[in-house]
Motif scaffolding. Structure first.
Motif, PDB file in Angstrom:
ATOM      1  N   GLY A  68       0.799  -1.212   0.000  1.00  0.00           N
ATOM      2  CA  GLY A  68       0.000   0.000   0.000  1.00  0.00           C
ATOM      3  C   GLY A  68       0.836   1.268   0.000  1.00  0.00           C
ATOM      4  N   GLN A  69       2.113   1.118  -0.293  1.00  0.00           N
ATOM      5  CA  GLN A  69       3.014   2.263  -0.308  1.00  0.00           C
ATOM      6  C   GLN A  69       2.777   3.135  -1.530  1.00  0.00           C
ATOM      7  OE1 GLN A  69       7.183   1.151  -0.408  1.00  0.00           O
ATOM      8  NE2 GLN A  69       7.314   1.498   1.782  1.00  0.00           N
ATOM      9  N   ASP A  70       2.833   4.470  -1.325  1.00  0.00           N
ATOM     10  CA  ASP A  70       2.828   5.414  -2.436  1.00  0.00           C
ATOM     11  C   ASP A  70       4.279   5.751  -2.737  1.00  0.00           C
ATOM     12  OD1 ASP A  70       0.037   5.667  -2.700  1.00  0.00           O
ATOM     13  OD2 ASP A  70      -0.023   7.101  -1.048  1.00  0.00           O
ATOM     14  N   THR A  71       4.608   5.859  -4.005  1.00  0.00           N
ATOM     15  CA  THR A  71       5.979   6.130  -4.405  1.00  0.00           C
ATOM     16  C   THR A  71       5.980   7.255  -5.425  1.00  0.00           C
ATOM     17  OG1 THR A  71       6.483   3.790  -4.098  1.00  0.00           O
ATOM     18  CG2 THR A  71       8.084   5.078  -5.311  1.00  0.00           C
ATOM     19  N   THR A  72       7.014   8.086  -5.362  1.00  0.00           N
ATOM     20  CA  THR A  72       7.169   9.174  -6.326  1.00  0.00           C
ATOM     21  C   THR A  72       8.641   9.401  -6.612  1.00  0.00           C
ATOM     22  OG1 THR A  72       6.471  11.438  -6.839  1.00  0.00           O
ATOM     23  CG2 THR A  72       7.232  11.032  -4.601  1.00  0.00           C
ATOM     24  N   ALA A  97       2.513  15.701  -3.781  1.00  0.00           N
ATOM     25  CA  ALA A  97       1.352  14.806  -3.921  1.00  0.00           C
ATOM     26  C   ALA A  97       0.754  14.867  -5.326  1.00  0.00           C
ATOM     27  CB  ALA A  97       0.296  15.150  -2.884  1.00  0.00           C
ATOM     28  N   GLY A  98       0.913  15.983  -6.031  1.00  0.00           N
ATOM     29  CA  GLY A  98       0.362  16.134  -7.374  1.00  0.00           C
ATOM     30  C   GLY A  98       1.326  15.759  -8.483  1.00  0.00           C
ATOM     31  N   ALA A  99       2.457  15.171  -8.135  1.00  0.00           N
ATOM     32  CA  ALA A  99       3.490  14.819  -9.122  1.00  0.00           C
ATOM     33  C   ALA A  99       2.975  13.793 -10.126  1.00  0.00           C
ATOM     34  CB  ALA A  99       4.719  14.276  -8.404  1.00  0.00           C
ATOM     35  N   PRO A 100       3.637  13.719 -11.287  1.00  0.00           N
ATOM     36  CA  PRO A 100       3.239  12.701 -12.274  1.00  0.00           C
ATOM     37  C   PRO A 100       3.175  11.315 -11.632  1.00  0.00           C
ATOM     38  CG  PRO A 100       4.879  14.173 -13.209  1.00  0.00           C
ATOM     39  CD  PRO A 100       4.769  14.510 -11.744  1.00  0.00           C
ATOM     40  N   ALA A 101       2.223  10.527 -12.095  1.00  0.00           N
ATOM     41  CA  ALA A 101       1.999   9.188 -11.540  1.00  0.00           C
ATOM     42  C   ALA A 101       3.259   8.347 -11.618  1.00  0.00           C
ATOM     43  CB  ALA A 101       0.863   8.496 -12.277  1.00  0.00           C
ATOM     44  N   TYR A 102       3.482   7.587 -10.560  1.00  0.00           N
ATOM     45  CA  TYR A 102       4.641   6.701 -10.476  1.00  0.00           C
ATOM     46  C   TYR A 102       4.380   5.433 -11.268  1.00  0.00           C
ATOM     47  CZ  TYR A 102       7.849   3.293  -8.414  1.00  0.00           C
ATOM     48  OH  TYR A 102       8.789   2.325  -8.218  1.00  0.00           O
ATOM     49  N   ASP A 103       5.277   5.130 -12.161  1.00  0.00           N
ATOM     50  CA  ASP A 103       5.242   3.868 -12.895  1.00  0.00           C
ATOM     51  C   ASP A 103       6.686   3.422 -13.060  1.00  0.00           C
ATOM     52  OD1 ASP A 103       5.155   1.739 -14.655  1.00  0.00           O
ATOM     53  OD2 ASP A 103       3.641   2.664 -15.950  1.00  0.00           O
ATOM     54  N   PRO A 104       7.122   2.428 -12.277  1.00  0.00           N
ATOM     55  CA  PRO A 104       8.531   2.041 -12.320  1.00  0.00           C
ATOM     56  C   PRO A 104       9.009   1.629 -13.704  1.00  0.00           C
ATOM     57  CG  PRO A 104       7.229   0.409 -11.145  1.00  0.00           C
ATOM     58  CD  PRO A 104       6.331   1.576 -11.410  1.00  0.00           C
ATOM     59  N   ALA A 105       8.127   1.130 -14.550  1.00  0.00           N
ATOM     60  CA  ALA A 105       8.540   0.716 -15.888  1.00  0.00           C
ATOM     61  C   ALA A 105       8.866   1.926 -16.762  1.00  0.00           C
ATOM     62  CB  ALA A 105       7.451  -0.124 -16.538  1.00  0.00           C
ATOM     63  N   GLY A 114      11.702  13.363 -17.970  1.00  0.00           N
ATOM     64  CA  GLY A 114      11.704  14.769 -18.388  1.00  0.00           C
ATOM     65  C   GLY A 114      10.474  15.481 -17.848  1.00  0.00           C
ATOM     66  N   ASP A 115       9.330  14.789 -17.870  1.00  0.00           N
ATOM     67  CA  ASP A 115       8.098  15.344 -17.298  1.00  0.00           C
ATOM     68  C   ASP A 115       8.245  15.583 -15.803  1.00  0.00           C
ATOM     69  OD1 ASP A 115       6.922  15.230 -19.792  1.00  0.00           O
ATOM     70  OD2 ASP A 115       5.736  13.427 -19.359  1.00  0.00           O
ATOM     71  N   VAL A 116       8.948  14.703 -15.106  1.00  0.00           N
ATOM     72  CA  VAL A 116       9.160  14.854 -13.661  1.00  0.00           C
ATOM     73  C   VAL A 116       9.983  16.114 -13.394  1.00  0.00           C
ATOM     74  CG1 VAL A 116      10.260  13.851 -11.618  1.00  0.00           C
ATOM     75  CG2 VAL A 116       8.923  12.391 -13.153  1.00  0.00           C
ATOM     76  N   PHE A 117      11.064  16.300 -14.145  1.00  0.00           N
ATOM     77  CA  PHE A 117      11.882  17.506 -13.962  1.00  0.00           C
ATOM     78  C   PHE A 117      11.047  18.751 -14.226  1.00  0.00           C
ATOM     79  CE2 PHE A 117      15.369  14.551 -14.112  1.00  0.00           C
ATOM     80  CZ  PHE A 117      16.347  15.143 -13.333  1.00  0.00           C
TER      81      PHE A 117
END
Length: 143
Positions: A68-72, A97-105, A114-117
């Protein structure tokens, strides 16, 4: 054509690399926003293998035993201070909390990180004029 430092990012723990000074390894430290609110813990350091520099930190929050962990992902450029116990950011809890959705892949896709930066207001590290932040660094208590 890609320029140096634009390859996929990898977790430091998935390589044979280590942090040169063990005191500079911030994995496991608490992450705080600019107001001191708890954001979670540094779960991983993401590096580009060409330049061997940390580009993003992976921050995990909530959950129990990893369930149930949230990751960013957060650019190292957002780090304002590091102590033996915590990493402080120049961002608010609400912004993180509003950062782009985390997807490890997707961390293997340059457009994704680039979107994260961009979300955090930093130029990508492969862009012209980019200057690597003073990271990692360690400020012992009382320094």
């Amino acid at each position: 054509m890609d320029t140096p430092g634009t390859d996929a990012l990898v977790r430091l723990g998935d390589t044979d690399e280590t942090v040169a000074n063990p005191d500079d390894d911030i994995r496991g430290r608490d992450v705080k926003d600019k107001d001191g609110a708890d954001l979670g813990k540094v779960k991983a350091l993401l590096i580009d293998e060409n330049e061997r520099k940390v580009r993003l930190i992976e921050v995990a929050s909530g959950g129990f035993l990893g369930i149930g962990q949230d990751t960013t992902f957060i650019p190292v450029d957002a780090i304002t201070s590091v102590t033996a116990d915590e990493v402080r950011l120049d961002q608010t809890r609400e912004h993180v909390a509003g950062a782009p959705a985390y997807d490890p892949a997707l961390i293997h896709e340059r457009d994704t990180y680039g979107d994260v930066f961009g979300y955090y207001g930093f130029a990508p590290f492969w862009g012209g004029g980019y200057s690597y932040p003073d990271y990692p660094y360690y400020r012992p208590t009382g320094a």
